[in-house]
Write a protein that holds these residues in place. Structure first.
Motif, PDB file in Angstrom:
ATOM      1  N   LEU A  89      -1.771   5.131 -10.863  1.00 28.25           N
ATOM      2  CA  LEU A  89      -1.272   4.692 -12.161  1.00 28.25           C
ATOM      3  C   LEU A  89      -1.101   5.904 -13.051  1.00 28.25           C
ATOM      4  CD1 LEU A  89      -3.542   1.548 -12.725  1.00 28.25           C
ATOM      5  CD2 LEU A  89      -1.347   1.707 -11.519  1.00 28.25           C
ATOM      6  N   THR A  90       0.133   6.168 -13.465  1.00 29.22           N
ATOM      7  CA  THR A  90       0.450   7.328 -14.294  1.00 29.22           C
ATOM      8  C   THR A  90       1.045   6.837 -15.614  1.00 29.22           C
ATOM      9  OG1 THR A  90       2.772   7.689 -13.710  1.00 29.22           O
ATOM     10  CG2 THR A  90       1.108   8.430 -12.114  1.00 29.22           C
ATOM     11  N   PRO A  91       1.119   7.696 -16.619  1.00 21.76           N
ATOM     12  CA  PRO A  91       1.722   7.283 -17.890  1.00 21.76           C
ATOM     13  C   PRO A  91       3.171   6.819 -17.767  1.00 21.76           C
ATOM     14  CG  PRO A  91       0.428   9.270 -18.203  1.00 21.76           C
ATOM     15  CD  PRO A  91       0.488   9.032 -16.726  1.00 21.76           C
ATOM     16  N   SER A  92       3.891   7.275 -16.735  1.00 15.59           N
ATOM     17  CA  SER A  92       5.297   6.883 -16.587  1.00 15.59           C
ATOM     18  C   SER A  92       5.490   5.697 -15.651  1.00 15.59           C
ATOM     19  CB  SER A  92       6.143   8.059 -16.090  1.00 15.59           C
ATOM     20  OG  SER A  92       5.671   8.523 -14.853  1.00 15.59           O
ATOM     21  N   GLY A  93       4.449   5.307 -14.920  1.00 12.89           N
ATOM     22  CA  GLY A  93       4.587   4.177 -14.017  1.00 12.89           C
ATOM     23  C   GLY A  93       3.603   4.250 -12.864  1.00 12.89           C
ATOM     24  N   ARG A  94       3.789   3.344 -11.912  1.00 18.93           N
ATOM     25  CA  ARG A  94       2.879   3.248 -10.771  1.00 18.93           C
ATOM     26  C   ARG A  94       3.532   3.803  -9.514  1.00 18.93           C
ATOM     27  NH1 ARG A  94       0.735  -2.493  -8.396  1.00 18.93           N
ATOM     28  NH2 ARG A  94       2.716  -2.356  -7.260  1.00 18.93           N
ATOM     29  N   LEU A  95       2.771   4.602  -8.779  1.00 18.01           N
ATOM     30  CA  LEU A  95       3.231   5.185  -7.525  1.00 18.01           C
ATOM     31  C   LEU A  95       2.441   4.591  -6.370  1.00 18.01           C
ATOM     32  CD1 LEU A  95       3.286   8.964  -8.544  1.00 18.01           C
ATOM     33  CD2 LEU A  95       5.101   7.279  -8.858  1.00 18.01           C
ATOM     34  N   THR A  96       3.131   4.275  -5.297  1.00 17.69           N
ATOM     35  CA  THR A  96       2.469   3.772  -4.088  1.00 17.69           C
ATOM     36  C   THR A  96       3.043   4.512  -2.895  1.00 17.69           C
ATOM     37  OG1 THR A  96       2.316   1.567  -5.091  1.00 17.69           O
ATOM     38  CG2 THR A  96       1.867   1.742  -2.732  1.00 17.69           C
ATOM     39  N   VAL A  97       2.195   5.147  -2.122  1.00 12.13           N
ATOM     40  CA  VAL A  97       2.616   5.869  -0.923  1.00 12.13           C
ATOM     41  C   VAL A  97       1.830   5.315   0.258  1.00 12.13           C
ATOM     42  CG1 VAL A  97       2.770   8.102   0.229  1.00 12.13           C
ATOM     43  CG2 VAL A  97       3.170   7.948  -2.235  1.00 12.13           C
ATOM     44  N   SER A  98       2.521   4.837   1.273  1.00 12.75           N
ATOM     45  CA  SER A  98       1.861   4.253   2.438  1.00 12.75           C
ATOM     46  C   SER A  98       2.610   4.632   3.701  1.00 12.75           C
ATOM     47  CB  SER A  98       1.772   2.723   2.300  1.00 12.75           C
ATOM     48  OG  SER A  98       3.023   2.173   1.948  1.00 12.75           O
ATOM     49  N   ALA A  99       1.908   4.548   4.837  1.00 14.00           N
ATOM     50  CA  ALA A  99       2.483   4.966   6.118  1.00 14.00           C
ATOM     51  C   ALA A  99       2.390   3.832   7.133  1.00 14.00           C
ATOM     52  CB  ALA A  99       1.771   6.216   6.646  1.00 14.00           C
TER      53      ALA A  99
END
Length: 211
Positions: free
Chosen positions: A80-90
């Motif tokens: 969760l960042t100030p600009s939005g949510r990041l999700t990285v999965s493999a």
């Protein structure tokens, strides 16, 4: 300014200013960086969060959000960042690669059935998807690796999607994927293993919630 701290104490900017120039050249020239397979991981000074199947840098000013299945396994880890949510999965992929193209078409069908406005955009590694809904904008990035597919998702208000995308690119560029050697069906999510400290913290929260 976002960034992750290197082991020597210096900060690496994650706003796109300290990453490969190929970020600005489009997909005609492949980026020199990651994501990296475990066997090709650089011996650099970037601190990465070890989640077992993926090791990824955590941008400063961000929070970790863990999505846990009621039966125990970790479903996903979000940043969760100030600009939005990041999700990285493999995910497990065939030796021939090209899984992202197949997954991408299925995502288009699913997103449009949910009422999203979906378009293709040529990205750094391959064709990407941008989906706009009434509440949020999403960018899906896929990278085919040796027997794995890495998928990154940026979710944010539409006005912040560009900044969130740059941050996602920077995170993916420094991510290391550990596919493991065990045979797995194609598309199987590679297992996520939380560091002991984080796992204990989540367990304590669950115990307190159930008390």
């Amino acid at each position: 300014m976002f960034g992750w701290r290197r082991r020597d104490g210096r900060e690496n900017d994650a706003d796109g200013s300290d990453v490969s120039e190929d970020y600005h050249d489009g997909a005609d020239s492949a980026p020199d960086g990651g994501p990296y397979d475990k066997h090709e991981a650089p011996h650099d000074e970037v601190e990465r969060l070890d989640l077992g199947s993926v090791r990824l840098p955590v941008p400063e000013n961000s929070q970790l959000q863990v999505e846990v299945d009621p039966e125990g396994p970790v479903r996903a880890v979000h940043l969760l960042t100030p600009s939005g949510r990041l999700t990285v999965s493999a995910f497990a992929a065939p030796r021939t690669g090209d899984l992202w193209q197949e997954v991408r078409e299925e995502l288009i069908e699913q997103l449009r059935s949910d009422g999203a406005d979906v378009r293709h955009e040529q990205g750094i590694w391959d064709t990407e998807l941008v989906a706009d809904t009434d509440r949020t904008s999403l960018r899906f990035v896929g990278v085919d690796g040796p027997r794995w597919l890495l998928r990154g998702v940026a979710a944010s208000p539409s006005e912040d999607l560009e900044a969130c995308t740059k941050l996602l690119y920077a995170v993916i560029d420094e991510t290391v994927v550990d596919r493991g050697s065990d045979p797995m069906p194609v598309r199987t999510p590679l297992p996520i293993e939380l560091p002991e400290e984080i796992a204990q913290h989540i367990q304590q929260q669950q115990e307190q919630a159930g008390a």
